[in-house]
Scaffold this motif. Structure first.
Motif, PDB file in Angstrom:
ATOM      1  N   UNK B 149     -36.187  29.678 -23.114  1.00 42.64           N
ATOM      2  CA  UNK B 149     -34.825  29.102 -23.147  1.00 42.64           C
ATOM      3  C   UNK B 149     -34.154  29.370 -21.810  1.00 42.64           C
ATOM      4  N   UNK B 150     -33.209  28.493 -21.468  1.00 42.17           N
ATOM      5  CA  UNK B 150     -32.579  28.527 -20.144  1.00 42.17           C
ATOM      6  C   UNK B 150     -31.062  28.479 -20.282  1.00 42.17           C
ATOM      7  N   UNK B 151     -30.392  29.226 -19.406  1.00 37.89           N
ATOM      8  CA  UNK B 151     -28.936  29.111 -19.344  1.00 37.89           C
ATOM      9  C   UNK B 151     -28.559  28.676 -17.928  1.00 37.89           C
ATOM     10  N   UNK B 152     -27.837  27.580 -17.829  1.00 39.96           N
ATOM     11  CA  UNK B 152     -27.329  27.130 -16.537  1.00 39.96           C
ATOM     12  C   UNK B 152     -25.948  27.734 -16.326  1.00 39.96           C
ATOM     13  N   UNK B 153     -25.898  28.738 -15.445  1.00 43.28           N
ATOM     14  CA  UNK B 153     -24.610  29.354 -15.092  1.00 43.28           C
ATOM     15  C   UNK B 153     -24.444  29.261 -13.578  1.00 43.28           C
ATOM     16  N   UNK B 154     -24.920  28.163 -13.017  1.00 43.65           N
ATOM     17  CA  UNK B 154     -24.867  28.012 -11.559  1.00 43.65           C
ATOM     18  C   UNK B 154     -23.514  27.486 -11.087  1.00 43.65           C
ATOM     19  N   UNK B 155     -22.615  27.193 -11.988  1.00 49.88           N
ATOM     20  CA  UNK B 155     -21.329  26.626 -11.585  1.00 49.88           C
ATOM     21  C   UNK B 155     -21.441  25.164 -11.198  1.00 49.88           C
ATOM     22  N   UNK B 156     -22.514  24.809 -10.512  1.00 49.13           N
ATOM     23  CA  UNK B 156     -22.713  23.429 -10.056  1.00 49.13           C
ATOM     24  C   UNK B 156     -23.688  22.659 -10.954  1.00 49.13           C
ATOM     25  N   UNK B 157     -24.070  23.228 -12.072  1.00 46.64           N
ATOM     26  CA  UNK B 157     -25.036  22.592 -12.973  1.00 46.64           C
ATOM     27  C   UNK B 157     -26.350  22.291 -12.267  1.00 46.64           C
ATOM     28  N   UNK B 158     -26.755  23.184 -11.357  1.00 50.18           N
ATOM     29  CA  UNK B 158     -27.977  22.947 -10.572  1.00 50.18           C
ATOM     30  C   UNK B 158     -29.225  22.922 -11.461  1.00 50.18           C
ATOM     31  N   UNK B 159     -29.284  23.824 -12.425  1.00 49.32           N
ATOM     32  CA  UNK B 159     -30.463  23.860 -13.302  1.00 49.32           C
ATOM     33  C   UNK B 159     -30.539  22.590 -14.153  1.00 49.32           C
ATOM     34  N   UNK B 160     -29.410  22.166 -14.673  1.00 51.42           N
ATOM     35  CA  UNK B 160     -29.390  20.952 -15.495  1.00 51.42           C
ATOM     36  C   UNK B 160     -29.881  19.761 -14.681  1.00 51.42           C
ATOM     37  N   UNK B 349     -20.066  25.951 -30.109  1.00 49.21           N
ATOM     38  CA  UNK B 349     -21.415  26.173 -29.566  1.00 49.21           C
ATOM     39  C   UNK B 349     -21.965  24.892 -28.940  1.00 49.21           C
ATOM     40  N   UNK B 350     -21.628  23.745 -29.550  1.00 44.83           N
ATOM     41  CA  UNK B 350     -22.151  22.468 -29.038  1.00 44.83           C
ATOM     42  C   UNK B 350     -21.747  22.185 -27.596  1.00 44.83           C
ATOM     43  N   UNK B 351     -20.628  22.798 -27.134  1.00 47.38           N
ATOM     44  CA  UNK B 351     -20.205  22.578 -25.739  1.00 47.38           C
ATOM     45  C   UNK B 351     -21.042  23.416 -24.774  1.00 47.38           C
ATOM     46  N   UNK B 352     -21.862  24.314 -25.331  1.00 43.31           N
ATOM     47  CA  UNK B 352     -22.733  25.163 -24.504  1.00 43.31           C
ATOM     48  C   UNK B 352     -24.187  24.732 -24.641  1.00 43.31           C
ATOM     49  N   UNK B 353     -24.426  23.658 -25.386  1.00 44.26           N
ATOM     50  CA  UNK B 353     -25.789  23.150 -25.589  1.00 44.26           C
ATOM     51  C   UNK B 353     -25.913  21.785 -24.927  1.00 44.26           C
ATOM     52  N   UNK B 354     -26.945  21.635 -24.083  1.00 47.79           N
ATOM     53  CA  UNK B 354     -27.147  20.346 -23.434  1.00 47.79           C
ATOM     54  C   UNK B 354     -27.434  19.293 -24.501  1.00 47.79           C
ATOM     55  N   UNK B 355     -26.989  18.060 -24.218  1.00 45.24           N
ATOM     56  CA  UNK B 355     -27.013  17.020 -25.244  1.00 45.24           C
ATOM     57  C   UNK B 355     -28.415  16.728 -25.773  1.00 45.24           C
ATOM     58  N   UNK B 356     -29.356  16.502 -24.846  1.00 46.62           N
ATOM     59  CA  UNK B 356     -30.697  16.108 -25.305  1.00 46.62           C
ATOM     60  C   UNK B 356     -31.790  17.067 -24.831  1.00 46.62           C
ATOM     61  N   UNK B 357     -31.415  18.295 -24.540  1.00 47.71           N
ATOM     62  CA  UNK B 357     -32.399  19.240 -24.006  1.00 47.71           C
ATOM     63  C   UNK B 357     -32.242  20.536 -24.801  1.00 47.71           C
ATOM     64  N   UNK B 358     -33.065  20.700 -25.830  1.00 47.33           N
ATOM     65  CA  UNK B 358     -32.870  21.790 -26.786  1.00 47.33           C
ATOM     66  C   UNK B 358     -33.070  23.169 -26.156  1.00 47.33           C
ATOM     67  N   UNK B 359     -33.758  23.243 -25.028  1.00 49.31           N
ATOM     68  CA  UNK B 359     -34.006  24.559 -24.411  1.00 49.31           C
ATOM     69  C   UNK B 359     -32.911  24.950 -23.429  1.00 49.31           C
ATOM     70  N   UNK B 360     -31.943  24.048 -23.220  1.00 51.73           N
ATOM     71  CA  UNK B 360     -30.951  24.289 -22.162  1.00 51.73           C
ATOM     72  C   UNK B 360     -29.547  24.559 -22.710  1.00 51.73           C
ATOM     73  N   UNK B 361     -29.003  25.710 -22.292  1.00 50.13           N
ATOM     74  CA  UNK B 361     -27.619  26.079 -22.606  1.00 50.13           C
ATOM     75  C   UNK B 361     -26.845  26.148 -21.293  1.00 50.13           C
ATOM     76  N   UNK B 362     -25.531  26.036 -21.375  1.00 50.71           N
ATOM     77  CA  UNK B 362     -24.751  26.192 -20.143  1.00 50.71           C
ATOM     78  C   UNK B 362     -23.476  26.962 -20.440  1.00 50.71           C
ATOM     79  N   UNK B 363     -22.934  27.580 -19.380  1.00 50.00           N
ATOM     80  CA  UNK B 363     -21.741  28.407 -19.541  1.00 50.00           C
ATOM     81  C   UNK B 363     -20.979  28.452 -18.227  1.00 50.00           C
ATOM     82  N   UNK B 364     -19.744  28.966 -18.313  1.00 49.18           N
ATOM     83  CA  UNK B 364     -18.932  29.087 -17.108  1.00 49.18           C
ATOM     84  C   UNK B 364     -18.288  27.769 -16.749  1.00 49.18           C
ATOM     85  N   UNK B 365     -18.134  27.528 -15.455  1.00 53.05           N
ATOM     86  CA  UNK B 365     -17.353  26.357 -15.065  1.00 53.05           C
ATOM     87  C   UNK B 365     -18.127  25.043 -15.170  1.00 53.05           C
TER      88      UNK B 365
END
Ligand SMILES: Cc1cc2nc3c(=O)[nH]c(=O)nc-3n(C[C@H](O)[C@H](O)[C@H](O)COP(=O)(O)OP(=O)(O)OC[C@H]3O[C@@H](n4cnc5c(N)ncnc54)[C@H](O)[C@@H]3O)c2cc1C
Lengths: 89, 419
Positions: B149-160, B349-365
């Motif tokens: 599982x992955x969390x994108x906390x790059x601020x710029x959504x670089x991982x996404x 929680x849904x605002x921290x889960x990528x729409x179509x990528x079940x392994x991807x979460x995001x947080x921060x700005x």
């Protein structure tokens, strides 16, 4: 400078309310001449803006020290400061 | 190398996410390109934490009350205890914790040291991502790492972006403006009290009118630091108006050089013209210009301005936002939009889960929200809270455990009581 005669007190306040609302701060609904400007977000940065806007709009010059934290906490007070300095100019 | 959770970006959100994932049992890797954790705090010298406390009741002298349980509360209490923060102080209608960026980074290091299963790679850039693997780059050397599982906390959504997950970004003309923050030493406390700051505002306005300082100096804001004798100067920059692009290297380069130039002019002016500043000097430049907003990942839910305005409640709430929308679409100071009922808004929680990528979460700005909502959600207190929630969800999911909102909230409560 777009200097023009100062409007009558009530009109000056009304104009300043619009100036603050449209060009300076995101004022809460119902904002009026006696609302607290600091609670609407007035800070040192917006005070610089305010000085420049007022001086351009009304051709007054607010000398250093003319403003204190307590004499610009509402539009009503600000209008008084402007009138005082327009009169002495 | 193989991990359960990979967290990209070691800002406030990434720190919280990585610590939470490791605490819940996941082998976790946190990747950060700079040499210190803290993100905008350590790199751009952001020196106060907003969004930690509930909005004070109108016109009352109610004492500040923490809005969050869990990591945001833990971090702020420990920062205060370590002498790295002071306050909270009331500014207009909000309570803010003043903090020292160096202390923030030190506390982050200490928490990392205390956390089993948490590995940190500093000086490491996330370079590519596909499926279960990412490529990291450190000083010309590549390393491939796998995670569940992955969390994108790059601020710029670089991982996404690298994973191909859809992102959005506001019109360039409306993006929150960037700012260049630097530290000024040798400033006596009296030069920064209310009266002196008001006088300074008048002097600066005068200098700009007279052409002694460029108009950009009107974006300057001075604030006493949690450290006696030091001040932080924030220069809000226009960034080129509609040409501002926080993801473009030319634009970023221009911002850095323009920021330093303006900082130099302003410091000269202060030293020569303003009482109390004669012996002041630049104590620290930021490692990078501060960027408030860039991409946002599209999630399963998008938090909207209307949600914040009415203090919305969601069945899958995993965090709250207790900060007004602080719009900085121009370099001329913030415009505040408060919730009509003064109540915090749930973050689902849904605002921290990528729409179509079940392994991807995001947080921060870079979480899933609108441009206006991001003006509230980007603050550090909320980043700590969304980071923790995303880290818990990613950790639980990677370990094959239930990872719905209920499970996340239960895990947070258990970890806090153990704590
Ligand atoms: C000028 C300014 C003033 C502000 N003032 C305040 C304030 O007073 N109070 C407040 O609470 N908030 C304030 N904010 C907002 C707040 O600082 C930020 O929104 C918040 O810190 C964002 O945290 P984050 O963890 O989401 O992202 P960031 O802090 O941006 O962290 C992201 C991290 O990811 C890393 N990273 C990114 N891409 C990669 C990659 N590909 N590989 C490796 N690492 C990567 C970055 O180096 C960074 O460390 C301010 C912001 C700015 C810019």
């Amino acid at each position: 400078m777009a200097a023009r005669p100062l409007p009558a007190p009530a009109l000056l306040e009304a104009e300043l309310v619009v100036l603050v609302r449209e060009r300076l701060l995101e004022t809460p609904p119902g904002f009026h001449a006696e609302s607290n400007l600091y609670l609407a977000g007035l800070d040192s940065m917006s005070i610089m803006q305010l000085i420049i806007l007022v001086e351009e709009e009304y051709g007054v010059s607010l000398p250093d020290g003319a403003l204190t934290k307590d004499n610009i906490s509402t539009v009503r007070q600000l209008a008084q400061v402007i009138r005082a300095h327009a009169a002495s100019a | 190398m193989e991990f359960d959770v990979l967290v990209a970006g070691g800002g406030s959100a990434g720190l919280a996410a990585a610590v939470a994932a490791a605490r819940v049992g996941a082998r976790t890797l946190l990747v950060e390109r700079h040499g210190a954790l803290g993100g905008m705090v350590s790199a751009a010298l952001v020196h106060s934490i907003c969004g930690l406390y509930r909005l004070p009741a109108k016109c009352e002298s109610t004492p500040p009350a923490l809005a969050h349980a869990g990591f945001a509360a833990e971090f702020s209490i420990r920062l205060l205890a370590a002498g790295g923060a002071s306050g909270p102080v009331r500014m207009g209608r909000v309570d803010v914790l003043l903090q020292r960026p160096t202390a923030f980074a030190q506390l982050a290091d200490q928490i990392v040291r205390e956390t089993p299963r948490l590995n940190v790679r500093l000086h490491t850039e996330l370079l590519a991502a596909e499926g279960e693997s990412v490529t990291l780059l450190c000083r010309g050397q590549r390393e491939s790492v796998r995670a569940a599982a992955f969390v994108d906390a790059t601020g710029d959504a670089a991982l996404a972006v690298l994973r191909g997950a859809p992102c959005e970004q506001a019109d360039r003309a409306r993006l929150q403006r960037p700012a260049f923050i630097f530290a000024l030493a040798g400033v006596p406390a009296a030069a920064l009290d209310d009266t002196a700051r008001l006088q300074l505002a008048q002097l600066l306005a005068r200098a700009v009118q007279a052409g002694a300082l460029p108009a950009d100096a009107l974006g300057a804001h001075l604030r006493a630091c949690a450290q006696e004798g030091e001040a932080f100067v924030t220069l809000d920059l226009d960034g080129g108006g509609a040409a501002y692009d926080p993801l473009d290297p030319h634009c970023l380069t221009q911002l850095e050089t323009a920021g330093r130039a303006l900082a130099g002019q302003l410091t000269d002016f202060l030293r020569r013209q303003v009482e109390g500043f004669a012996h002041s000097y630049v104590a620290a430049w930021p490692a990078r210009v501060g960027v408030r907003e860039s991409r946002r990942v599209m999630g399963r839910y998008r938090v909207e301005a209307a949600d914040l305005e009415r203090g919305a409640a969601f069945a899958d709430a995993v965090a709250v936002s207790a900060w007004p929308m602080e719009l900085r679409e121009t370099a001329r100071g913030p415009r505040w939009r408060f919730p009509t009922n003064g109540q915090p808004c749930d973050i689902p929680l849904r605002a921290l889960q990528a729409r179509d990528d079940a392994a991807l979460f995001m947080a921060g700005r870079c979480l899933s929200c609108s441009h206006e909502a991001q003006a509230a959600l980007r603050v550090i207190g909320t980043c700590l809270a969304t980071g923790e929630a995303a880290g818990l969800a990613a950790g639980l999911q990677a370990l094959g455990k239930p990872c719905d909102a209920n499970a996340v909230n239960t895990a947070r409560a258990q970890l806090s009581s153990r704590g």
